[in-house]
Design a protein around this motif. Structure first.
Motif, PDB file in Angstrom:
ATOM      1  N   ALA A   1     -16.032 -16.746 -10.070  1.00 36.22           N
ATOM      2  CA  ALA A   1     -15.785 -16.151  -8.656  1.00 36.22           C
ATOM      3  C   ALA A   1     -17.259 -15.043  -9.062  1.00 36.22           C
ATOM      4  CB  ALA A   1     -15.075 -15.445  -8.238  1.00 36.22           C
ATOM      5  N   PRO A   2     -18.316 -14.675  -8.118  1.00 36.62           N
ATOM      6  CA  PRO A   2     -18.860 -13.782  -7.868  1.00 36.62           C
ATOM      7  C   PRO A   2     -18.036 -12.732  -9.054  1.00 36.62           C
ATOM      8  CG  PRO A   2     -19.271 -14.947  -5.935  1.00 36.62           C
ATOM      9  CD  PRO A   2     -17.817 -15.335  -6.362  1.00 36.62           C
ATOM     10  N   PHE A   3     -19.080 -12.146  -9.546  1.00 34.99           N
ATOM     11  CA  PHE A   3     -17.860 -10.828 -10.412  1.00 34.99           C
ATOM     12  C   PHE A   3     -19.704  -9.699 -10.139  1.00 34.99           C
ATOM     13  CE2 PHE A   3     -17.938  -7.496 -14.115  1.00 34.99           C
ATOM     14  CZ  PHE A   3     -16.934  -7.577 -13.692  1.00 34.99           C
ATOM     15  N   GLN A   4     -19.555  -8.969  -9.370  1.00 38.36           N
ATOM     16  CA  GLN A   4     -21.080  -8.064  -9.469  1.00 38.36           C
ATOM     17  C   GLN A   4     -22.326  -8.631  -9.002  1.00 38.36           C
ATOM     18  OE1 GLN A   4     -19.569  -3.921 -11.990  1.00 38.36           O
ATOM     19  NE2 GLN A   4     -20.277  -5.639 -13.341  1.00 38.36           N
ATOM     20  N   GLY A   5     -22.264  -9.303  -8.006  1.00 42.36           N
ATOM     21  CA  GLY A   5     -23.233  -9.760  -7.908  1.00 42.36           C
ATOM     22  C   GLY A   5     -23.519 -11.489  -8.716  1.00 42.36           C
ATOM     23  N   ILE A   6     -22.815 -11.714  -9.696  1.00 44.80           N
ATOM     24  CA  ILE A   6     -23.317 -12.899 -10.736  1.00 44.80           C
ATOM     25  C   ILE A   6     -22.593 -14.694 -10.387  1.00 44.80           C
ATOM     26  CG2 ILE A   6     -23.622 -14.057 -13.139  1.00 44.80           C
ATOM     27  CD1 ILE A   6     -25.905 -12.425 -11.193  1.00 44.80           C
ATOM     28  N   THR A   7     -22.597 -15.321 -10.494  1.00 43.61           N
ATOM     29  CA  THR A   7     -21.583 -16.455 -10.796  1.00 43.61           C
ATOM     30  C   THR A   7     -21.672 -16.984 -11.849  1.00 43.61           C
ATOM     31  OG1 THR A   7     -21.907 -17.063  -8.649  1.00 43.61           O
ATOM     32  CG2 THR A   7     -21.345 -18.514  -9.731  1.00 43.61           C
ATOM     33  N   PHE A   8     -20.836 -17.387 -12.845  1.00 41.92           N
ATOM     34  CA  PHE A   8     -21.336 -18.075 -14.086  1.00 41.92           C
ATOM     35  C   PHE A   8     -20.657 -19.582 -14.012  1.00 41.92           C
ATOM     36  CE2 PHE A   8     -20.705 -13.719 -15.602  1.00 41.92           C
ATOM     37  CZ  PHE A   8     -21.799 -13.677 -16.119  1.00 41.92           C
ATOM     38  N   THR A   9     -20.988 -20.904 -14.783  1.00 44.81           N
ATOM     39  CA  THR A   9     -20.842 -22.116 -13.837  1.00 44.81           C
ATOM     40  C   THR A   9     -21.524 -22.546 -15.975  1.00 44.81           C
ATOM     41  OG1 THR A   9     -21.582 -21.753 -11.940  1.00 44.81           O
ATOM     42  CG2 THR A   9     -21.121 -24.132 -12.827  1.00 44.81           C
ATOM     43  N   PHE A  10     -20.363 -23.195 -16.232  1.00 41.25           N
ATOM     44  CA  PHE A  10     -20.017 -24.326 -17.176  1.00 41.25           C
ATOM     45  C   PHE A  10     -19.877 -25.313 -16.977  1.00 41.25           C
ATOM     46  CE2 PHE A  10     -18.909 -19.864 -18.605  1.00 41.25           C
ATOM     47  CZ  PHE A  10     -19.737 -20.135 -20.210  1.00 41.25           C
ATOM     48  N   THR A  11     -20.575 -26.755 -17.088  1.00 43.73           N
ATOM     49  CA  THR A  11     -20.704 -28.005 -17.208  1.00 43.73           C
ATOM     50  C   THR A  11     -20.142 -28.383 -18.267  1.00 43.73           C
ATOM     51  OG1 THR A  11     -21.379 -27.630 -15.274  1.00 43.73           O
ATOM     52  CG2 THR A  11     -21.166 -29.512 -15.669  1.00 43.73           C
ATOM     53  N   GLN A  12     -19.277 -29.209 -18.378  1.00 45.23           N
ATOM     54  CA  GLN A  12     -19.484 -30.115 -19.624  1.00 45.23           C
ATOM     55  C   GLN A  12     -19.659 -31.877 -19.373  1.00 45.23           C
ATOM     56  OE1 GLN A  12     -15.693 -30.978 -21.860  1.00 45.23           O
ATOM     57  NE2 GLN A  12     -15.939 -32.421 -23.190  1.00 45.23           N
ATOM     58  N   VAL A  13     -21.032 -31.971 -19.896  1.00 46.66           N
ATOM     59  CA  VAL A  13     -21.632 -33.080 -19.285  1.00 46.66           C
ATOM     60  C   VAL A  13     -21.468 -34.136 -20.218  1.00 46.66           C
ATOM     61  CG1 VAL A  13     -23.422 -31.948 -18.559  1.00 46.66           C
ATOM     62  CG2 VAL A  13     -23.992 -31.997 -20.554  1.00 46.66           C
ATOM     63  N   ASP A  14     -20.763 -33.680 -21.325  1.00 41.55           N
ATOM     64  CA  ASP A  14     -20.993 -34.766 -22.438  1.00 41.55           C
ATOM     65  C   ASP A  14     -19.522 -34.588 -23.085  1.00 41.55           C
ATOM     66  OD1 ASP A  14     -21.641 -34.334 -24.479  1.00 41.55           O
ATOM     67  OD2 ASP A  14     -23.923 -35.217 -24.110  1.00 41.55           O
ATOM     68  N   ALA A  15     -19.298 -35.545 -24.143  1.00 38.22           N
ATOM     69  CA  ALA A  15     -17.825 -34.723 -24.972  1.00 38.22           C
ATOM     70  C   ALA A  15     -18.460 -33.607 -26.006  1.00 38.22           C
ATOM     71  CB  ALA A  15     -17.587 -35.935 -26.527  1.00 38.22           C
TER      72      ALA A  15
END
Length: 216
Positions: free
Chosen positions: A36-50
């Motif tokens: 969720a946005p925290f102090q204006g910032i969104t963090f996103t991790f994407t596992q794209v392969d193993a």
């Protein structure tokens, strides 16, 4: 002519089967973990392969991060890996094949030498510190690990991050964040590099075989 057409068709099928086997090295789903946005910032991790994660940081620093001008470092844990033996490298803004260390940040130490939580954590010290102005920022890092990830979907990656007011500061600005980022979605798979152009070749061979059959 019929024998030539049959030979071409058989060759095309063989190539397709070979390519299919070559491109099936990772059959897992793409998993996205988004905060969720925290102090204006969104963090996103994407596992794209193993064994690869992308890490995106987007938004405008606010709250007790509002005076920050640089990204100093970030650390990760809860990836299902033992970093006393596993290694990782990150590429992205301010980082070229930057090796992580088996350590973590602390409130008074943004240099990845905080005497943290081995063996489960890995820390990346961006050096020189990366300027994040003008805002909003949109930074993406690719992190390659030497072993397959084993992230627990109900928990997600744990992130700590150090923002700095000035380049070279050894003390962070504001909150370390220090949160697990929950699973947002899963779906699809990412083809192995090179499998897309190879698949195009296979389709071309099939098309050629089809034309030969029609001519016969």
């Amino acid at each position: 002519m019929k024998s030539i057409a049959s030979l071409a068709a058989s060759s095309a099928v063989a190539v397709v089967l070979t390519l299919a086997g070559a491109s099936s090295a990772w059959a897992g789903p793409v998993s996205v973990y988004e905060s969720a946005p925290f102090q204006g910032i969104t963090f996103t991790f994407t596992q794209v392969d193993a064994d690869t994660l992308t890490f995106n940081i987007s938004g405008t620093l606010g709250g007790d991060w509002s005076t920050a001008k640089y990204l100093g470092a970030f650390d990760l844990k809860d990836l299902g890996l033992n970093f006393s033996t596993v290694t990782a490298k990150v590429n992205g803004p301010g980082a070229v094949n930057l090796a992580g260390v088996n350590d973590q940040l602390s409130g008074a130490n943004d240099m990845c030498t905080g005497g943290g939580s081995p063996p489960g954590g890995i820390c990346f010290n961006i050096s020189p510190d990366f300027p994040v102005n003008p805002m909003p920022m949109d930074l993406t890092y690719t992190i390659d690990f030497s072993a397959p990830l084993a992230i627990t979907s109900s928990l997600g990656p744990h992130l700590q991050i150090a923002w700095l007011a000035n380049a070279g500061d050894t003390k962070k600005v504001g909150n370390l964040y220090s949160e697990n980022i929950a699973l947002s979605s899963t779906g699809g798979t990412v083809p192995e590099p090179g499998s897309v152009p190879l698949a195009v070749v296979a389709l071309a061979l099939c098309a050629g075989a089809s034309r030969l059959r029609r001519q016969a």
